[in-house]
Design an enzyme around this catalytic site. Structure first.
Site, PDB file in Angstrom:
ATOM      1  N   ASP A  36       0.790  -1.003   0.310  1.00 48.29           N
ATOM      2  CA  ASP A  36      -0.138   0.081   0.058  1.00 48.29           C
ATOM      3  C   ASP A  36       0.685   1.815  -0.018  1.00 48.29           C
ATOM      4  OD1 ASP A  36      -2.525   1.257   0.378  1.00 48.29           O
ATOM      5  OD2 ASP A  36      -2.849   1.358   2.465  1.00 48.29           O
ATOM      6  N   SER A  81      -7.468  -5.577  -5.549  1.00 49.41           N
ATOM      7  CA  SER A  81      -8.714  -6.178  -4.479  1.00 49.41           C
ATOM      8  C   SER A  81     -10.108  -5.930  -5.331  1.00 49.41           C
ATOM      9  CB  SER A  81      -9.007  -5.105  -2.797  1.00 49.41           C
ATOM     10  OG  SER A  81      -9.669  -3.811  -3.056  1.00 49.41           O
ATOM     11  N   GLU A  83     -12.532  -4.370  -3.748  1.00 47.27           N
ATOM     12  CA  GLU A  83     -12.689  -2.703  -3.852  1.00 47.27           C
ATOM     13  C   GLU A  83     -11.924  -2.328  -4.937  1.00 47.27           C
ATOM     14  OE1 GLU A  83     -12.145  -5.378  -1.559  1.00 47.27           O
ATOM     15  OE2 GLU A  83     -14.981  -5.632  -1.368  1.00 47.27           O
ATOM     16  N   ASN A  84     -11.348  -2.385  -5.182  1.00 50.12           N
ATOM     17  CA  ASN A  84     -10.603  -1.214  -6.172  1.00 50.12           C
ATOM     18  C   ASN A  84     -11.150  -1.009  -7.297  1.00 50.12           C
ATOM     19  OD1 ASN A  84      -6.772  -2.612  -4.681  1.00 50.12           O
ATOM     20  ND2 ASN A  84      -7.654  -0.534  -3.957  1.00 50.12           N
ATOM     21  N   ARG A 207      -5.586  -1.576   9.070  1.00 52.12           N
ATOM     22  CA  ARG A 207      -6.507  -2.235   8.797  1.00 52.12           C
ATOM     23  C   ARG A 207      -6.571  -3.479   7.944  1.00 52.12           C
ATOM     24  NH1 ARG A 207      -7.849   2.815   6.396  1.00 52.12           N
ATOM     25  NH2 ARG A 207      -7.280   2.889   4.889  1.00 52.12           N
TER      26      ARG A 207
HETATM   27  C1  IPE Z   1      -5.472  -2.511  -0.635  1.00 55.60           C
HETATM   28  O1  IPE Z   1      -5.073  -1.537  -0.310  1.00 55.60           O
HETATM   29  C2  IPE Z   1      -5.639  -3.521  -1.641  1.00 55.60           C
HETATM   30  C3  IPE Z   1      -4.157  -3.899  -2.256  1.00 55.60           C
HETATM   31  C4  IPE Z   1      -3.472  -3.118  -1.057  1.00 55.60           C
HETATM   32  C5  IPE Z   1      -4.233  -4.932  -3.872  1.00 55.60           C
HETATM   33  P1  IPE Z   1      -6.723  -0.530  -0.019  1.00 55.60           P
HETATM   34  O2  IPE Z   1      -5.465   0.840  -0.738  1.00 55.60           O
HETATM   35  O3  IPE Z   1      -7.170  -0.548  -1.968  1.00 55.60           O
HETATM   36  O4  IPE Z   1      -7.207  -0.583   0.746  1.00 55.60           O
HETATM   37  P2  IPE Z   1      -8.076   0.483   1.090  1.00 55.60           P
HETATM   38  O5  IPE Z   1      -9.005   1.467   0.727  1.00 55.60           O
HETATM   39  O6  IPE Z   1      -6.632   2.354   2.215  1.00 55.60           O
HETATM   40  O7  IPE Z   1      -8.276   0.202   2.566  1.00 55.60           O
HETATM   41  C1  IPE Z   2      -1.164   0.069  -3.625  1.00 58.27           C
HETATM   42  O1  IPE Z   2      -1.267   1.732  -3.575  1.00 58.27           O
HETATM   43  C2  IPE Z   2      -1.209  -0.628  -4.573  1.00 58.27           C
HETATM   44  C3  IPE Z   2      -2.996  -0.924  -4.863  1.00 58.27           C
HETATM   45  C4  IPE Z   2      -3.951  -0.620  -4.317  1.00 58.27           C
HETATM   46  C5  IPE Z   2      -3.834  -1.457  -6.238  1.00 58.27           C
HETATM   47  P1  IPE Z   2      -3.086   2.204  -3.172  1.00 58.27           P
HETATM   48  O2  IPE Z   2      -2.571   2.710  -5.042  1.00 58.27           O
HETATM   49  O3  IPE Z   2      -3.501   1.867  -2.630  1.00 58.27           O
HETATM   50  O4  IPE Z   2      -1.913   3.858  -3.315  1.00 58.27           O
HETATM   51  P2  IPE Z   2      -2.116   5.067  -1.552  1.00 58.27           P
HETATM   52  O5  IPE Z   2      -3.089   4.321  -0.611  1.00 58.27           O
HETATM   53  O6  IPE Z   2      -3.209   6.063  -2.368  1.00 58.27           O
HETATM   54  O7  IPE Z   2      -1.046   5.623  -1.175  1.00 58.27           O
HETATM   55 MG    MG Z   3      -4.150   2.279  -0.529  1.00 57.71          MG
END
Ligand code: IPE
Ligand code: IPE
Ligand code: MG
Length: 264
Positions: A36, A81, A83-84, A207
């Site tokens: 993350d 994820s 949710e992504n 989390r």
């Molecule tokens: C979790 O990170 C999913 C991945 C690392 C692929 P997110 O950035 O999507 O999670 P939240 O939204 O902060 O919980």
């Molecule tokens: C993790 O980094 C990668 C994925 C969830 C695909 P993020 O894209 O969630 O980066 P932040 O949390 O916005 O910094």
């Molecule tokens: Mg993130």
């Protein structure tokens, strides 16, 4: 010290110094990582989010090689994820393109190091071109045994539990009375893999974000403020060193495999 370790964690460097603190006989068998902070890494540099994802790909390469050299048996990486999909379509598109490119390019790393790729998550929904690449690399590395690299794509822990329940109901071969934890776990996408011993989450978020809800039941959790694109081999060593300081009790009053129980 074995040569393949010295090459990667050279004596006299910070990595070499950290390696000396690792008990190689007590490594976590399975390390799971929530990668993350890519977006924040990019924002801090005034760059578009996708640049953070690109930089994060280099961290994946390094983490995989470092884990394999240390002798970790399973490394699971949360890459996309369930949710992504909520993210802007342009980011989602760039993410899948990057994932496909990485799969196409990193097959050499897997083959060279004797690593097996296993992808978990709902395949339905993954773009067809990515799916083809996944299937190609899984087939190519099927017989490799040094370490299993599990990549979670279009993965959600709740989806996975629902899918397991559905599969049990549909085939009806397990009578309700016979359903136990082992029979349920056998229906999860991680069937046959050990549960994670150590969960690492980068970027300071505390989390689990719908990751491996069943499997993380007794994982040790390690959160580092380091953003994923900055994550290097020394950070993996730091996580393992911290893990080795933990006392795992699994509900008992004494550490697992440890001293006799105190009198009550
Ligand atoms: C979790 O990170 C999913 C991945 C690392 C692929 P997110 O950035 O999507 O999670 P939240 O939204 O902060 O919980
Ligand atoms: C993790 O980094 C990668 C994925 C969830 C695909 P993020 O894209 O969630 O980066 P932040 O949390 O916005 O910094
Ligand atoms: Mg993130």
């Amino acid at each position: 010290m074995e040569k393949h370790l010295e090459e990667f964690f050279p004596p006299g460097t910070e990595e070499g110094r950290l390696l000396l603190q690792v008990d190689l006989g007590r490594l976590p068998g399975h390390v799971a990582v929530i990668m993350d902070g890519n977006g924040r890494w990019a924002a801090a540099r005034g760059l578009p989010r996708v640049e953070g994802h690109k930089a994060g790909a280099a961290s994946v390469h390094e983490a995989v090689e470092a884990a394999a050299r240390l002798g970790i048996g399973t490394l699971t990486l949360f890459a996309f994820s369930s949710e992504n999909w909520k993210r802007p379509a342009a980011e989602v598109g760039r993410l899948w393109r990057l994932l496909r490119e990485k799969l196409a390019k990193e097959d050499g790393l897997l083959v060279r190091n004797g690593l097996r790729l296993r992808v978990i998550g709902r395949r339905q929904g993954i773009p067809a071109v990515v799916l083809r690449e996944i299937e190609r690399v899984e087939a190519l590395t099927r017989a490799n045994q040094r370490m299993t690299v599990v990549v979670a794509l279009n993965y959600g822990g709740r989806d996975e539990i629902v899918d397991a329940a559905r599969s049990l109901l549909e085939d009806g071969r397990v009578p309700p009375k016979k359903l136990d934890e082992a029979a349920f776990a056998a229906r999860l996408s991680t069937a046959g893999l050990p549960d994670p011993d150590l969960l690492v989450r980068t970027s300071g978020e505390m989390r689990v974000s719908n990751f491996l809800l069943w499997q993380l039941a007794y994982a040790e959790i390690y959160v580092t403020p380091v953003l994923w694109p900055d994550f290097r081999r020394r950070h993996l060593l730091e996580a393992v060193i911290e893990f080795q300081k933990r006392e795992r009790r699994f509900g008992d009053v004494r550490p697992a495999g440890g001293r006799p129980r105190p009198r009550s």
